[in-house]
Write a protein that holds these residues in place. Structure first.
Motif, short mmCIF file in Angstrom:
data_model
loop_
_atom_site.label_atom_id
_atom_site.label_comp_id
_atom_site.label_asym_id
_atom_site.label_seq_id
_atom_site.Cartn_x
_atom_site.Cartn_y
_atom_site.Cartn_z
N TYR A 157 1.07 -1.32 -0.05
CA TYR A 157 0.11 -0.16 0.13
C TYR A 157 0.83 1.31 -0.04
O TYR A 157 1.96 1.14 0.54
CB TYR A 157 -0.69 0.18 1.16
CG TYR A 157 -2.14 -1.21 1.53
CD1 TYR A 157 -3.32 -0.77 0.76
CD2 TYR A 157 -1.44 -2.34 1.70
CE1 TYR A 157 -4.29 -2.04 0.64
CE2 TYR A 157 -2.45 -3.46 1.96
CZ TYR A 157 -3.81 -3.12 1.47
OH TYR A 157 -4.53 -4.07 1.36
N ILE A 158 0.40 2.48 -0.56
CA ILE A 158 1.19 3.54 -0.46
C ILE A 158 0.20 4.68 -0.46
O ILE A 158 -0.76 4.66 -1.02
CB ILE A 158 1.94 3.62 -1.87
CG1 ILE A 158 3.02 4.66 -1.59
CG2 ILE A 158 1.19 3.87 -3.05
CD1 ILE A 158 4.05 4.56 -2.68
N THR A 159 0.59 5.82 0.16
CA THR A 159 -0.24 6.86 0.62
C THR A 159 0.28 8.06 -0.33
O THR A 159 1.35 8.12 -0.78
CB THR A 159 -0.14 7.41 1.83
OG1 THR A 159 1.39 7.74 2.22
CG2 THR A 159 -0.60 6.47 2.92
N ILE A 163 -6.95 13.82 4.83
CA ILE A 163 -6.67 12.39 4.80
C ILE A 163 -6.02 12.04 3.42
O ILE A 163 -6.47 12.38 2.28
CB ILE A 163 -8.08 11.79 4.98
CG1 ILE A 163 -8.71 12.09 6.05
CG2 ILE A 163 -7.78 10.22 4.82
CD1 ILE A 163 -8.75 11.15 7.30
N PRO A 164 -4.92 11.44 3.45
CA PRO A 164 -4.30 11.00 2.09
C PRO A 164 -5.05 10.02 1.31
O PRO A 164 -5.88 9.39 1.79
CB PRO A 164 -2.71 10.61 2.71
CG PRO A 164 -3.09 9.87 3.87
CD PRO A 164 -4.36 10.79 4.71
N GLY A 196 5.57 9.47 -0.48
CA GLY A 196 4.49 8.63 -0.03
C GLY A 196 4.98 7.79 1.18
O GLY A 196 6.16 7.80 1.36
N ILE A 197 4.05 7.31 1.77
CA ILE A 197 4.23 6.16 2.84
C ILE A 197 3.92 4.94 2.53
O ILE A 197 2.74 4.57 2.09
CB ILE A 197 3.74 6.61 4.15
CG1 ILE A 197 4.06 7.91 4.72
CG2 ILE A 197 3.77 5.67 5.21
CD1 ILE A 197 3.50 8.57 5.96
N LYS A 198 4.81 3.87 2.40
CA LYS A 198 4.56 2.79 1.92
C LYS A 198 4.51 1.62 3.16
O LYS A 198 5.14 1.93 4.22
CB LYS A 198 5.86 2.16 1.03
CG LYS A 198 5.76 0.68 0.57
CD LYS A 198 7.05 0.66 -0.41
CE LYS A 198 7.20 -0.74 -0.78
NZ LYS A 198 8.41 -1.14 -1.62
N ILE A 254 -4.23 3.22 11.15
CA ILE A 254 -3.42 4.16 11.69
C ILE A 254 -2.86 5.38 11.21
O ILE A 254 -2.84 6.41 11.58
CB ILE A 254 -2.23 3.05 12.02
CG1 ILE A 254 -2.54 1.99 13.15
CG2 ILE A 254 -0.60 4.04 12.48
CD1 ILE A 254 -1.71 1.00 12.94
N ILE A 255 -2.62 5.37 9.81
CA ILE A 255 -2.29 6.19 8.90
C ILE A 255 -3.34 7.33 8.89
O ILE A 255 -3.16 8.51 9.14
CB ILE A 255 -2.12 6.02 7.42
CG1 ILE A 255 -0.78 5.09 7.44
CG2 ILE A 255 -2.08 7.19 6.38
CD1 ILE A 255 0.47 5.70 7.22
N VAL A 256 -4.64 6.94 8.75
CA VAL A 256 -6.05 7.91 8.69
C VAL A 256 -5.94 8.46 9.98
O VAL A 256 -6.12 9.43 10.07
CB VAL A 256 -7.02 7.03 8.16
CG1 VAL A 256 -8.51 8.03 8.54
CG2 VAL A 256 -7.07 6.63 6.88
#
Length: 92
Positions: A6-8, A70-71, A47-49, A58-60
């Motif tokens: 996943y990537i943001t 929100i990314p 981005g964050i992978k 957690i990211i959200v």
């Protein structure tokens, strides 16, 4: 599945760096700060992978706590030697 991740995608490089450093500060070591593939977002951006779907929340939640937008999050799946990017629907 080994190469899937996943990537943001953030509006700015600074947002990605800030959220990544915040996640590291609170003890999360499962994230990587990476350059985004041009097929997701052109230009110089990060981005964050991460590998596991359970880290989406957690990211959200961390982005919300920092009053960040929100990314977008994409699932990156390797099919026949090429990556396919599918946008993940984020539940608020």
């Amino acid at each position: 599945m080994v190469n899937d991740y996943y990537i943001t995608v953030f509006e700015t490089k600074n947002q990605a760096i800030f959220l990544y450093s915040t996640l590291e500060t609170v003890g999360y070591r499962v994230f990587q700060l990476v350059s985004l593939p041009c097929s997701i977002k052109a230009g110089c951006n990060y981005g964050i992978k991460f590998k596991d779907e359970r880290y989406i929340d957690i990211i959200v939640n961390e982005a919300k706590a920092l009053n960040m937008e929100i990314p977008e999050i994409y699932f990156c799946e390797k099919l026949q030697g090429k990556y396919k990017y599918s946008k993940v629907i984020i539940k608020n």
